[in-house]
Every structure is written in structure tokens, then in C-alpha cells.
Design an enzyme around this catalytic site. Structure first.
Site, PDB file in Angstrom:
ATOM      1  N   THR A 116       0.974  -1.255  -0.079  1.00  0.00           N
ATOM      2  CA  THR A 116       0.155  -0.065  -0.045  1.00  0.00           C
ATOM      3  C   THR A 116       0.792   1.200   0.113  1.00  0.00           C
ATOM      4  OG1 THR A 116      -1.472   1.340   1.349  1.00  0.00           O
ATOM      5  CG2 THR A 116      -0.147  -0.271   2.519  1.00  0.00           C
ATOM      6  N   TYR A 140      -2.331   0.657   9.921  1.00  0.00           N
ATOM      7  CA  TYR A 140      -2.472  -0.234   8.642  1.00  0.00           C
ATOM      8  C   TYR A 140      -1.038  -0.103   7.905  1.00  0.00           C
ATOM      9  CZ  TYR A 140      -3.713  -1.031   3.923  1.00  0.00           C
ATOM     10  OH  TYR A 140      -3.894  -1.384   2.538  1.00  0.00           O
TER      11      TYR A 140
END
Ligand code: UDP
Length: 343
Positions: A116, A140
Site C-alpha cells: 500500500t 495499517y
């Protein structure tokens, strides 16, 4: 190849299963359906299981004679990761560790994983290259960065070849309408703006219009899921052909603001997107745009569908279809109505 797709019942996973099957690969989806949907597993076999269950993974790998893994199964809500970091470290770090152990023990040599752009945090210099420092600002992003670190160490120790694909904003749906974006809850801009345009919710909230961008709203790099799927398959092929590990940015290489997305949706649907301006959302950097030249060069890949018009049109087609289906399924769950097996 015989490929295990963890999270194959999810958004990007199901699109990749379709692309793999169409290219002649044998696909096995491994998913615990915590966020995925059984209805989206339409290509290859399905194995219900949790990635934390290493023994189940090993049995699945053995039974299906798996030769490579594409790993999507993960928790991926930034906001949730801030309030429940344990869930993110458990699913994303421990889950990946469990997959790597299963691969090591069953001698599976290749893995491509969902990375990501959240690993970069909130960089000032755009576009973001892979050399941009990795300083995640939420659990995250941190969990995905640690996952890459584990992959590197497992490669050194056990020879597992890997590639991490650092997505920017995945968007759009299968052009044939066979699978699409289906999150519960839905938090992403494009599906929510479409819901507002279709009168399914009163108004879209724009999270801040006082950012240092030309129109004050955040700019993101939206990449069509079809282009993402293609990149995963090329990444796997690259590893099989002896290529070395990389963490690569995947985006369109251009940015669009929240207001530009709304404008595009209004143009395409010929409907107004009712919206209100609300508070900034925690952890939203003003601008995120990928430099994709490294992925283009290494994977011999280029985004073909990642323009906002195609993204919106394919999302619109899917949203209309999914609404019919979703209502039918809800009726079934409460014991009413008929369940249709096909779209
Ligand atoms: N966004 C918004 N309203 C929403 C959802 C998202 O204004 O209801 C904005 C969000 O602040 C961000 C952009 O749209 O700037 C894309 O957000 P999304 O959640 O789709 O993806 P993210 O960038 O968080 O991965």
C-alpha cells in the site's frame, strides 16, 4: 500455474482470480469471508479458511499442489487500524507470517502481496517514488511495511521469492460486470458518491475542502482494478522468470481531487451528487500521486483502463447490478424472498 489466492473473495482478489483463470491458470481462493463474499468466487475452487491457520493453509497447498501465492487477505481500513491496531498486526503481520511458514514447509517458492502507498505516510514531494522514505502514520501502513520486511527476511533464510505491489487508490469494477467493489461498510469515495447520485444515501460527505490543493479537496491517484490485476499476474511471471524482489508502486500516475471525481460522476450519470463539506478525516494526506515508472519498466506493464471515465462507468454498472442482488440476498438472510444463483 496452480495459484493460491488468499482473499480471492474480496474486491481486488476476485478480479485477479478472473484474470488468472482467463490466462489459463488454475486458481484456488482461500478466504474466511470476514469481508469477502462467497458470491464473488466464480473462478476456480474455494477453500474456506483463515490465513492464521497455518495447518489448514498447508493442507490446502498440498491438496491443490500450489506453485505460487497471491496474497490479498488483509484488514485495510485506515481509521479502524487506529482504534484497533491489534487486529491489523494480527491479520496483516501474523497472517502473512502464517502464510510464509506454510509456504516454507510446503516448498512454495513465489508470493506476490498487496502492499500500500500508506507505507509512505504523508510525504511532501510528489510524485511518490519507491525511494520516498517509508514513514507510515497509521497502524495499517505500519503493518504492511512490516510485512515487506518479513518477506525480505524469509527470502534470505528460505529462498521464497516475493514482490510487494504498493497500491494507490484501487477503483473501478470488472468491465463485464461479473465482479466488483463490495465493501461492508463502504467507506470509499467513488462507490459512496455513486450511491449519493442514485439517491441511496442523502449526501456524500466531503472530508475537508481546506487542503493545500487547487480546489481544497484531497488528491488521490485512482487505478482501475483491471490494471491492478494485470500487474499481479505480471509480477508472478517476473518472479518465475527469475526476477528479483521489489516493492513497486501501482497507480495511474495522475491525480484527481474529490471535487473532480464528483464532477466526473455528475457528468456521466447526468445526476447531481448531493454533498456536504465536513471535517477532515484523520490521517488523510492532502495529495498522493504515484510515480509508476519503476513498475512500468520492471513488469513491462502500463495502466490501460485507469482513466476516471472508465473507472466511474464500470463502477456505475456494477453498483446498479449489485443493488438488485444485494437486496435479494438480504431478503434471503431474513428468511424472505428468493436467492438468485447468478447475476
Ligand atoms: N472521501 C470523502 N468522502 C468520503 C470518502 C472519501 O471526501 O465519504 C475522500 C477521502 O478523504 C480521500 C478520498 O476521498 O481524500 C479518497 O478516499 P477513499 O476512502 O476512497 O480512499 P483512501 O484514499 O482513504 O484510500
Amino acid at each position: 500455474m496452480r495459484i493460491l489466492v488468499t482473499g480471492g473473495a474480496g474486491y481486488i482478489g476476485s478480479h485477479t482470480c478472473k484474470a488468472l483463470a482467463h490466462q489459463g491458470h488454475t486458481v484456488v481462493t482461500y478466504d474466511n469471508l470476514s469481508t469477502g463474499h462467497r458470491e464473488l468466487v466464480r473462478w476456480g475452487d474455494f477453500v474456506y479458511g483463515d490465513i492464521l491457520d497455518t495447518q489448514r493453509l498447508r493442507a490446502c497447498i498440498r491438496q491443490h499442489r500450489i506453485e505460487g501465492v497471491i496474497h490479498f487477505a488483509a484488514s485495510a481500513y485506515v481509521g479502524e487500524s487506529v482504534v484497533d491496531p491489534g487486529k491489523y498486526f494480527r491479520n496483516n503481520v501474523c497472517g502473512t507470517l502464517s502464510i510464509l511458514d506454510a509456504m516454507r514447509d510446503e516448498y512454495v517458492p513465489y508470493i506476490v502481496v498487496s502492499g500500500t502507498c500508506a507505507v509512505y505516510g504523508s510525504p511532501e514531494k510528489m510524485p511518490i517514488t519507491e525511494d520516498t522514505p517509508t514513514t507510515p502514520i497509521n497502524p495499517y501502513g505500519a503493518s504492511k511495511l512490516f510485512m515487506e520486511r518479513m518477506l525480505a527476511d524469509y527470502e534470505n533464510a528460505h529462498g521464497i521469492k516475493w514482490m510487494s505491489l504498493r497500491y494507490f487508490n484501487a477503483a473501478g469494477c470488472d468491465p463485464d460486470g461479473e465482479t466488483g467493489e463490495w465493501h461492508e461498510p463502504e467507506t470509499h469515495l467513488i462507490p459512496l458518491a455513486l450511491m449519493a447520485a442514485m439517491g441511496k444515501m442523502p449526501a456524500l460527505e466531503i472530508f475537508g475542502d481546506d487542503y493545500p490543493t487547487p480546489d481544497g479537496t484531497c488528491i488521490r491517484d485512482y487505478i482501475h482494478v483491471t490494471d491492478l490485476s494485470e500487474a499481479h499476474i505480471k509480477a508472478l511471471r517476473y518472479l518465475v522468470d527469475g526476477g528479483k524482489r521489489h516493492a513497486l508502486n501501482l497507480g495511474a500516475g495522475i491525480g484527481a481531487s474529490v471535487k473532480e471525481i464528483i464532477f466526473a460522476i455528475e457528468n456521466i450519470t447526468k445526476k447531481n451528487v448531493p454533498h456536504i463539506i465536513s471535517q477532515r478525516r484523520y490521517g488523510d494526506p492532502p495529495t498522493l500521486i504515484a510515480d509508476i515508472s519503476k513498475a512500468q519498466q520492471i513488469l513491462k506493464w502500463t495502466p490501460k483502463c485507469s482513466n476516471i471515465s472508465l473507472i466511474v462507468k464500470s463502477s456505475l454498472a456494477w453498483a446498479s447490478k449489485k443493488n438488485c442482488r444485494f437486496h435479494t440476498l438480504s431478503a434471503h438472510r431474513i428468511g424472505k424472498g428468493k436467492v438468485y444463483k447468478k447475476f
